[in-house]
Design a protein around this motif. Structure first.
Motif, PDB file in Angstrom:
ATOM      1  N   UNK E  84       0.936  -1.199  -0.228  1.00 29.43           N
ATOM      2  CA  UNK E  84      -0.085  -0.158  -0.135  1.00 29.43           C
ATOM      3  C   UNK E  84       0.790   1.249  -0.015  1.00 29.43           C
ATOM      4  N   UNK E  85       1.823   0.886   0.733  1.00 29.75           N
ATOM      5  CA  UNK E  85       2.734   2.502   0.736  1.00 29.75           C
ATOM      6  C   UNK E  85       3.346   2.698  -0.429  1.00 29.75           C
ATOM      7  N   UNK E  86       3.773   1.455  -1.007  1.00 26.79           N
ATOM      8  CA  UNK E  86       4.450   1.674  -2.449  1.00 26.79           C
ATOM      9  C   UNK E  86       3.459   2.265  -3.293  1.00 26.79           C
ATOM     10  N   UNK E  87       2.223   1.945  -3.619  1.00 28.12           N
ATOM     11  CA  UNK E  87       1.327   2.387  -4.434  1.00 28.12           C
ATOM     12  C   UNK E  87       1.115   3.848  -4.011  1.00 28.12           C
ATOM     13  N   UNK E  88       0.613   4.061  -3.108  1.00 28.04           N
ATOM     14  CA  UNK E  88       0.183   5.669  -2.759  1.00 28.04           C
ATOM     15  C   UNK E  88       1.294   6.596  -2.852  1.00 28.04           C
ATOM     16  N   UNK E  89       2.447   5.814  -2.330  1.00 32.33           N
ATOM     17  CA  UNK E  89       3.632   6.688  -2.485  1.00 32.33           C
ATOM     18  C   UNK E  89       3.796   7.216  -3.761  1.00 32.33           C
ATOM     19  N   UNK E  90       3.929   6.147  -4.721  1.00 34.90           N
ATOM     20  CA  UNK E  90       4.368   6.378  -6.243  1.00 34.90           C
ATOM     21  C   UNK E  90       3.033   7.255  -6.689  1.00 34.90           C
ATOM     22  N   UNK E 128      -6.982  -4.276  -4.985  1.00 31.89           N
ATOM     23  CA  UNK E 128      -6.441  -5.720  -5.051  1.00 31.89           C
ATOM     24  C   UNK E 128      -5.734  -5.946  -3.800  1.00 31.89           C
ATOM     25  N   UNK E 129      -5.012  -5.160  -3.279  1.00 31.35           N
ATOM     26  CA  UNK E 129      -4.073  -5.462  -2.313  1.00 31.35           C
ATOM     27  C   UNK E 129      -4.912  -5.702  -0.879  1.00 31.35           C
ATOM     28  N   UNK E 130      -5.957  -4.861  -0.512  1.00 33.83           N
ATOM     29  CA  UNK E 130      -6.496  -4.504   0.568  1.00 33.83           C
ATOM     30  C   UNK E 130      -7.482  -5.878   0.942  1.00 33.83           C
ATOM     31  N   UNK E 131      -8.218  -6.333  -0.486  1.00 37.48           N
ATOM     32  CA  UNK E 131      -9.328  -7.167  -0.121  1.00 37.48           C
ATOM     33  C   UNK E 131      -8.647  -8.592   0.255  1.00 37.48           C
ATOM     34  N   UNK E 132      -9.405  -9.341   0.843  1.00 34.08           N
ATOM     35  CA  UNK E 132      -9.126 -10.880   0.983  1.00 34.08           C
ATOM     36  C   UNK E 132     -10.048 -12.120   0.529  1.00 34.08           C
ATOM     37  N   UNK E 133     -10.597 -11.421  -0.777  1.00 38.97           N
ATOM     38  CA  UNK E 133     -11.534 -12.288  -1.365  1.00 38.97           C
ATOM     39  C   UNK E 133     -11.290 -12.501  -2.857  1.00 38.97           C
ATOM     40  N   UNK E 142      -9.651  -6.070 -12.846  1.00 35.04           N
ATOM     41  CA  UNK E 142      -9.956  -5.436 -14.133  1.00 35.04           C
ATOM     42  C   UNK E 142     -10.136  -3.926 -14.395  1.00 35.04           C
ATOM     43  N   UNK E 143     -10.440  -3.315 -12.795  1.00 36.21           N
ATOM     44  CA  UNK E 143     -10.618  -1.767 -12.705  1.00 36.21           C
ATOM     45  C   UNK E 143      -9.155  -1.117 -13.103  1.00 36.21           C
ATOM     46  N   UNK E 144      -8.086  -1.832 -12.328  1.00 41.99           N
ATOM     47  CA  UNK E 144      -6.591  -1.186 -12.491  1.00 41.99           C
ATOM     48  C   UNK E 144      -6.211  -1.478 -13.948  1.00 41.99           C
ATOM     49  N   UNK E 145      -6.489  -2.596 -14.427  1.00 38.98           N
ATOM     50  CA  UNK E 145      -5.855  -2.633 -15.840  1.00 38.98           C
ATOM     51  C   UNK E 145      -6.523  -1.807 -16.840  1.00 38.98           C
ATOM     52  N   UNK E 146      -8.198  -1.952 -16.698  1.00 38.50           N
ATOM     53  CA  UNK E 146      -8.693  -0.958 -17.712  1.00 38.50           C
ATOM     54  C   UNK E 146      -8.264   0.613 -17.576  1.00 38.50           C
ATOM     55  N   UNK E 147      -7.970   0.880 -16.229  1.00 37.38           N
ATOM     56  CA  UNK E 147      -7.555   2.441 -16.081  1.00 37.38           C
ATOM     57  C   UNK E 147      -6.193   2.324 -16.717  1.00 37.38           C
ATOM     58  N   UNK E 259       2.516  -9.401  -5.681  1.00 41.95           N
ATOM     59  CA  UNK E 259       1.887  -9.428  -4.372  1.00 41.95           C
ATOM     60  C   UNK E 259       0.855 -10.621  -4.234  1.00 41.95           C
ATOM     61  N   UNK E 260      -0.091 -10.631  -5.389  1.00 38.38           N
ATOM     62  CA  UNK E 260      -1.291 -11.388  -5.287  1.00 38.38           C
ATOM     63  C   UNK E 260      -0.598 -12.738  -5.523  1.00 38.38           C
ATOM     64  N   UNK E 261       0.371 -12.927  -6.531  1.00 39.13           N
ATOM     65  CA  UNK E 261       0.936 -14.171  -6.652  1.00 39.13           C
ATOM     66  C   UNK E 261       1.626 -14.913  -5.469  1.00 39.13           C
ATOM     67  N   UNK E 262       2.292 -14.114  -4.789  1.00 42.31           N
ATOM     68  CA  UNK E 262       3.083 -14.425  -3.467  1.00 42.31           C
ATOM     69  C   UNK E 262       1.874 -14.900  -2.631  1.00 42.31           C
ATOM     70  N   UNK E 263       0.700 -13.900  -2.488  1.00 41.17           N
ATOM     71  CA  UNK E 263      -0.363 -14.192  -1.681  1.00 41.17           C
ATOM     72  C   UNK E 263      -1.000 -15.551  -1.750  1.00 41.17           C
ATOM     73  N   UNK E 264      -1.138 -15.755  -2.902  1.00 43.16           N
ATOM     74  CA  UNK E 264      -1.863 -17.209  -3.367  1.00 43.16           C
ATOM     75  C   UNK E 264      -0.801 -18.341  -2.983  1.00 43.16           C
ATOM     76  N   UNK E 265       0.315 -18.109  -3.444  1.00 40.86           N
ATOM     77  CA  UNK E 265       1.151 -19.433  -3.577  1.00 40.86           C
ATOM     78  C   UNK E 265       1.831 -19.821  -2.081  1.00 40.86           C
TER      79      UNK E 265
END
Lengths: 111, 119, 92, 331, 501
Positions: E84-90, E128-133, E142-147, E259-265
């Motif tokens: 989260x820090x990386x995204x909002x900082x960038x 994507x980072x915050x949710x656990x679903x 989809x929202x982030x890739x469309x944007x 992040x999502x990849x590591x979270x899943x694996x």
């Protein structure tokens, strides 16, 4: 008295449904077999309208007097409204864009 | 009995076939619009997989009939997911077509190999 | 029971319509097949709604009855633009 | 009985898909795609997914075909044969196919009731919707309340697509946005479709509103309603021509619809936060949680309907306006 | 409504709901100002979350008031806090510096739409980072890739369009593969909540659909994260995007997919005994190959932006190599490198954006003796380049050092990997030095002196330069005092490896 009426209604609706499905089948076969576009459009649209009429009235009889019957009537109404319009628009646009019916082509060869 | 067994998996096999048709169209076809059509087939196949998950033998759509008590219902959750996924598919398609229209204007062609040669 | 028979008839017609859609030499044949397919879907959905005993699902058939026209008219209109644009009269 | 439907419909689906990919004329592919979506919708209906079938019907037959055609009108309709990339494609496709076929062996059979899917989360929805939400349509309940956050994300995907298409197609360097509307006034010499269209359009809009507000009791909801109402306006613009349609629903109104639809959805959520519950927790809106949820869901669905309708209309008009002045080469 | 309790929800909702408002603001500069304010607000929220996480608790938030498997649950722990820090900082840094560069590249009437898309990209990535679903991740992906497609499509020249189209096709296929994977897991476990899924998967990992689902999720997210063989879309997309968009996406675009990849694996497929070994044996060669090949291609690349894009692919290889070690220090190194790479690459692309204000053509040999007229920017580029290489005293060094320590711990075949890390750092020295050499080259006599000065205006001190200096300062600060990212990285590796701390 009532259940005698019910049997008649059942039989009538069965007959209508059978007529409807036969029409549908005829339409399908006609679309494949007919030689030229304009004869195919006849096969498709005529049987289409007939099948809608027969099938839906058969179903309305089956549904008796209920919300479903009203919905069925509405569907039948719109199908009867849109089906022929689409066919007309199709044939008109085909003719306007110079798609000659086969018979016209044959006549030219004859004389 | 064997036939019924096979039919149980027919949905998933059609899902696999459709996925492959869509995936092939996206990779092999050079025309950009054909790629987008392939993409929509690819996504429709996934929708088919989700929805064929929710069917329960003898169950009806998950809209609870007021009177009936012991009525078996199909699973509502995959349907909710697919409602969202269909609209995602249409949105991506609309954006892709807008980009193809702009490519046609700027490059004059929508064949991928001609675009690559142009640059 | 009868509904099963009717739906089979409609399904067979759909297969025939698809055959025409794929084989059809000119665009108009294909458009005819699409139009026919649309109305048959509306019929099939109504019959299935009855067959499964869920008569309140007729909205779907009603939706198709209304929306089917849009697809056909859209193709006609854009095909006409195509013809006016470069004037080729050939069907395909 | 579902088995017979399954075989017929799924085989037709595969045949249509193969025909779509094979045909080199793009017009033919688009028409076969509309048949493909008709078949998908029937398939969904046979598999007990009434809401999804209605969405696929409204979106597939109405909007996808029209957007594809308007894009085709602006680009080429004949695909040039290209033999290059077939080898790699076949290998990659074969690999993925084998992966999926490998996975299908342990999958539960179609429709067997003790598959794990039906054991864990789904029974809760089926048992509790009636008394927690007060209306029978479980799919609408899950869509708008149990998983309302997904639908919020969904509305913003539609919003992103709408501003994306407007952003990409508006790239007019220098000159302001001059929307020269189409010189063609609908299907010129088709009087009968115009007359029938004038009768039909109000009924489609009425049916759209019925689907919108009938979402709790039968198949329906925001997405379907928005798509159907957008299809009605698209039919109106096809028949009466672009100027009449833009007079009826001007461009600013379409964008306004999308924005206030999305904001309505968001603000209901924020209102729930202000009144002490979590985001999108409607039960805090009023003292009786069930009626509060119903009110919340009706407002949410209205927001979704407006957003989808506005988005689809502005996408259609962005494509349609494009064809009017695609002659001048945007530099 | 106490503020702290709604933090995770606010993180996503504020940028999401600000986007439609921005579209309404037609006046010229106002859209940029509102977007930057929202970005800084979301940065403040992520700092508040990081503070709460460092205090030791995990934030949970039940959306719509429904408990976990029924409704959607947001769950923020150390691993998501650092991303989260990386995204909002960038986002904050790239937006504050974006004013002139965007005015230069995007027409006025399109700017509100552009900035609304930027906010949607922030909201999508954060969502994507915050949710656990699992399915919610797909929706926000989809929202982030469309944007993202909209942002990249803002690029001025015509080569942007095919690049964006290729990115759209590959991105959608990646997202659909992810959807297939989630569908198969859902089919076998019946739930979509990540934690619930992890518990229910324990008994049935050997079943075929679960293994295939793991493969599909991995391929889909590797496509999104531009892992080596699947990175074809990244160089063109980053090169032809508007300069400030490249700054934003390079810093956090692919990181969220990692992040999502590591979270899943690690959280769901962790319980598979031999699966994780396969994952490591499958991922490590790819990552190593990626580092070497991408660095080599960057070596011979002429265009400055494309060179940095290829080096991004190499850096993602580093991140995933750290993760594929599957040890506590390995994951710490990879999380840390996510943070440091965002800083380094952000600074480098900010310098490129600053060069672009003066030089129209960004090919390296056309930036000849740029240092004479743009001393500050060139100096900042040098420091950022050193941080990319991993010279001690910069952030890059910390993560490289951590990586090498992690590799040494694995013992036996560690030497090859250490060798590869060292070689790729040498290659990085190669291509960074090539740029520095041309920047500081003495203008040769065949180039008449006055011609060089007349065309190139002296460097203007503006927000872009201040942001560049600030980022480079951050690079050095976190090089010397790696307190915050290091502790967050260690916490997150303990969470991922499910070690009770």
């Amino acid at each position: 008295m009532i259940e005698w009426l019910l049997i008649v209604v059942d039989i009538v609706s069965w007959i209508l449904l059978i007529i409807g499905s036969i029409c549908v089948l005829i339409g399908g076969i006609g679309v494949l077999r007919m030689p030229d576009f304009y004869s195919r459009i006849h096969a498709a649209s005529l049987t289409d309208t007939m099948a809608t009429l027969a099938l839906f009235s058969g179903m309305i009889l089956q549904a008796g007097f209920s919300l479903a019957a009203a919905k069925l009537f509405a569907i039948m109404l719109f199908l009867l409204l849109t089906g022929p319009t689409a066919t007309y628009a199709l044939a008109n646009s085909a003719l306007l864009s110079g798609h000659k019916p086969k018979a016209a082509v044959l006549e030219k060869k004859v004389e | 009995m064997k036939l019924f067994e096979f039919l149980g998996y027919y949905n998933y096999w059609v899902f696999a076939i459709l996925l492959m048709i869509g995936f092939y169209a996206v990779i092999a076809k050079a025309n950009l619009i054909k790629k987008l059509i392939g993409l929509s087939i690819f996504q429709s196949a996934v929708f088919l997989m989700y929805i064929s998950m929710d069917k329960v033998e003898g169950g009806t759509a998950p809209i609870i009939k007021p009177g009936v008590v012991d009525q078996l219902y199909s699973n509502p959750l995959p349907q909710v997911l697919i409602l969202t996924a269909i609209v995602v598919g249409v949105s991506t398609l609309a954006l892709g077509l807008a980009i193809v229209v702009r490519i046609k204007e700027r490059y004059g062609t929508i064949e991928e190999n001609e675009i690559l040669d142009a640059d | 029971m009868i509904f099963a028979g009717v739906s089979c008839a409609i399904l067979v017609t759909m297969v025939l319509a698809i055959a025409r859609a794929i084989k059809g030499p000119t665009v108009y044949d294909r458009l005819l097949a699409v139009n026919m397919f649309g109305t048959k879907t509306a019929l099939l959905l109504a019959v299935i709604a009855f067959l499964f005993g869920r008569a309140d699902f007729l909205d779907l058939a009603l939706a198709y009855a209304l929306i089917n026209l849009v697809g056909v008219l859209a193709v006609l209109e854009f095909f006409q633009n195509r013809i006016d644009a470069n004037g080729d009269a050939s069907g395909d | 009985m579902t088995i017979v439907f399954a075989i017929f419909l799924l085989t037709m689906l595969v045949i249509t898909a193969v025909a779509i990919v094979q045909s080199s004329n793009l017009f033919v592919s688009v028409m076969l795609t509309s048949i493909f979506s008709l078949l998908m919708s029937t398939n969904f209906f046979v598999l007990d997914a009434a809401d999804v079938a209605l969405t696929e019907a409204a979106v597939g037959a109405g909007i996808t075909t029209v957007i594809f055609l308007s894009a085709l009108a602006l680009t080429a309709t004949q695909e040039k044969p290209n033999r290059s990339g077939r080898g790699i494609a076949l290998i990659v496709v074969g690999l993925t196919a084998s992966l999926i076929i490998y996975a299908t062996f342990d999958k539960p059979r179609l429709g067997d009731p003790d598959a794990p899917v039906h054991q864990h989360v789904a029974p809760y929805y089926l048992d509790n919707t009636m008394e927690q939400m007060g209306f029978p349509n479980v799919v609408t309940a899950v869509l708008s309340s149990y998983r309302g956050y997904d639908t919020l994300g969904e509305v913003f995907v539609v919003f992103a697509a709408c501003i994306g298409v407007l952003f990409i197609l508006d790239a007019r360097t220098g000159t302001g946005p001059k929307y020269v509307t189409r010189k063609m006034t609908g299907l010129r010499h088709h009087l009968i479709p115009q007359v029938v269209g004038r009768i039909l359009v109000p009924f489609i809009v009425l049916f759209g509103l019925y689907v919108q507000f009938h979402g709790e009791y039968g198949p329906g909801g925001g997405f379907q309603a928005g798509a159907i109402i957008a299809t009605a306006f698209i039919l109106y613009s096809l028949l009466e021509g672009e100027q009449a349609a833009l007079r009826a629903v001007p461009r600013s109104a379409q964008l306004g619809l999308v924005i206030c639809g999305a904001l309505m959805f968001g603000m209901v959520g924020v209102l729930c936060m202000i009144m002490g519950g979590e985001f999108l927790d409607y039960s805090v809106l009023m003292e009786n949680p069930v009626t509060a949820r119903q009110i919340g869901i009706i407002v949410i669905e209205a927001g979704v309907g407006m957003a989808v309708c506005g988005a689809m209309l502005s996408i259609f008009h962005a494509f349609a306006a494009r064809s009017a002045e695609d002659t001048d080469e945007a530099v | 409504m106490d503020f702290a309790q709604h933090l995770p929800a606010l993180q996503v909702i504020v940028p999401l709901l600000a986007a439609p408002l921005i579209v309404l603001l037609q006046p010229r500069g106002f859209a940029w100002a509102a977007t930057t304010a929202t970005a800084f607000f979301s940065f403040a929220v992520s700092i508040a979350i990081a503070v709460r996480i460092l205090a030791g608790d995990i934030l949970r938030y039940e959306m719509g008031g429904w408990f976990a498997p029924i409704g959607i649950e947001l769950r923020v722990d150390a691993f998501s806090a650092i991303v989260l820090l990386i995204i909002s900082g960038a986002a904050a840094i790239s937006l504050i510096a974006a004013r002139n560069s965007i005015n230069q590249q995007i027409e006025d009437h399109r700017q509100p739409l552009f900035f609304a898309a930027w906010l949607l990209a922030i909201a999508g990535l954060v969502g994507m980072v915050v949710t656990a679903d699992a399915f919610n991740i797909f929706v926000f992906m989809e929202i982030s890739s469309l944007a993202g497609y909209i942002l990249i499509a803002g690029g001025p020249d015509r080569r942007t369009l095919p690049a964006v189209f290729k990115y759209l096709i590959i991105g959608t296929i990646g997202a659909t593969f992810y959807l297939i994977g989630v569908g198969m897991i859902y089919m076998m476990t019946g739930t979509l909540n990540l934690e619930d899924m992890a518990q229910r998967v324990v008994g049935i990992e050997d079943q075929r659909p679960i293994l295939v689902a793991a493969a599909f999720v991995f391929i889909g997210l590797a496509l999104k994260a531009a892992l080596f063989p699947l990175h074809v879309w990244l160089p063109n997309a980053y090169t032809h995007a508007p300069h400030m968009v490249t700054v934003f996406l390079a810093a956090c675009g692919t990181k969220v997919a990692v992040y999502v990849l590591l979270r899943f694996q690690f959280s769901i497929f962790q319980s598979f005994g031999e699966h994780l070994l396969q994952f490591a044996l499958f991922l490590m060669p790819l990552a190593l190959l990626g580092i070497i090949v991408a660095s080599l291609v960057a070596m011979f690349e002429g265009h400055l932006k494309r060179m940095l894009a290829f080096s991004s692919v190499a850096q993602i290889g580093y991140i995933l190599m750290g993760a594929s070690l599957m040890s506590d220090s390995g994951i710490t190194a990879s999380t840390l490198h996510m943070f440091n790479h965002a800083l380094t690459k952000g600074a480098l692309f900010l310098a490129v954006a600053k060069f672009a204000t003066q030089y129209a053509d960004l090919r390296i040999d056309s930036l000849k003796s740029a240092a004479r007229s743009m001393p500050l920017t060139s100096f900042a580029f040098v420091i950022a380049g050193l941080s990319l290489i991993g010279v001690p005293g910069t952030a890059g060094f910390i993560s490289k050092w951590q990586l090498i320590m992690a590799i040494m711990e694995t013992g036996n075949m560690g030497f090859i990997m250490v060798a590869i890390v060292v070689i790729s750092s040498l290659i990085a020295v190669g291509y960074i030095w090539r740029v520095i050499e041309t920047l500081y080259a003495i203008p040769t006599d065949d180039l008449p002196d006055d011609a060089a000065d007349v065309s190139v205006k002296p460097e203007k001190i503006d927000m872009l330069l201040i942001a560049l200096i600030f980022t480079v300062a951050m690079n050095i600060y976190f090089g010397l005092v790696p307190g915050l990212p290091l502790t967050l990285a260690e916490l997150s590796s303990k969470i991922l490896l499910k070690v009770e701390f």
